[in-house]
Design a protein around this motif. Structure first.
Motif, mmCIF file in Angstrom:
data_model
loop_
_atom_site.group_PDB
_atom_site.id
_atom_site.type_symbol
_atom_site.label_atom_id
_atom_site.label_comp_id
_atom_site.label_asym_id
_atom_site.label_seq_id
_atom_site.Cartn_x
_atom_site.Cartn_y
_atom_site.Cartn_z
ATOM 1 N N THR A 40 0.816 -1.215 0.000
ATOM 2 C CA THR A 40 0.000 0.000 0.000
ATOM 3 C C THR A 40 0.850 1.266 0.000
ATOM 4 O O THR A 40 0.482 2.251 -0.635
ATOM 5 N N GLU A 44 0.786 4.020 -3.041
ATOM 6 C CA GLU A 44 0.588 5.465 -2.881
ATOM 7 C C GLU A 44 1.707 6.238 -3.580
ATOM 8 O O GLU A 44 1.470 7.274 -4.197
ATOM 9 N N LEU A 52 -3.141 6.202 0.439
ATOM 10 C CA LEU A 52 -3.168 5.261 1.544
ATOM 11 C C LEU A 52 -3.989 5.843 2.680
ATOM 12 O O LEU A 52 -3.825 7.010 3.029
ATOM 13 N N LEU A 116 -6.579 1.493 0.419
ATOM 14 C CA LEU A 116 -6.230 2.426 -0.663
ATOM 15 C C LEU A 116 -7.491 3.074 -1.203
ATOM 16 O O LEU A 116 -8.558 2.458 -1.232
#
Length: 118
Positions: A40, A44, A52, A116
């Motif tokens: 994650t 991002e 995130l 996300l």
């Protein structure tokens, strides 16, 4: 790649997973959290318009029951996993990798939901 993470996260949360015959080698909760965090965070950083949700990642960390004595091991796992994921990102291409990460950790996540967002 994320099926093992799902099974480990489900087991750490006490939910029922796939039958024993269907389960690949399960990740430890610490490994599952490292996988989720590395994925994650890299999503991002590398996927356009992807953000995130830190609170959701914290929830996964709490579910993994990371204790202070595991911090050094977790840091090593995060570095290792990030290296592997960067290689996968390069091999798969940004669009494919980002879509897979979002499918696993987005609003309808197959591994963990709402970590996300776009």
């Amino acid at each position: 790649m994320w099926r093992g993470v799902l099974l480990a996260l489900l087991s750490s949360l006490g939910a029922a997973g796939a039958s024993a015959a269907e389960q690949p080698v399960a990740l430890s909760p610490l490994d599952a959290y490292a996988e989720a965090a590395a994925t994650t965070i890299l999503a991002e950083q590398n996927c356009p318009r992807t953000h995130l949700k830190a609170g959701r990642l914290t929830t996964l960390r709490l579910a993994a029951k990371v204790v202070p004595a595991q911090e050094a091991a977790l840091e090593a796992k995060l570095r290792s996993r990030a290296t592997e994921l960067r290689q996968r990102l390069a091999a798969d291409g940004q669009a494919t990798w980002c879509d897979a990460a979002y499918d696993a950790f987005g609003p309808a996540g197959t591994v963990a939901r709402d970590v996300l967002t776009r």
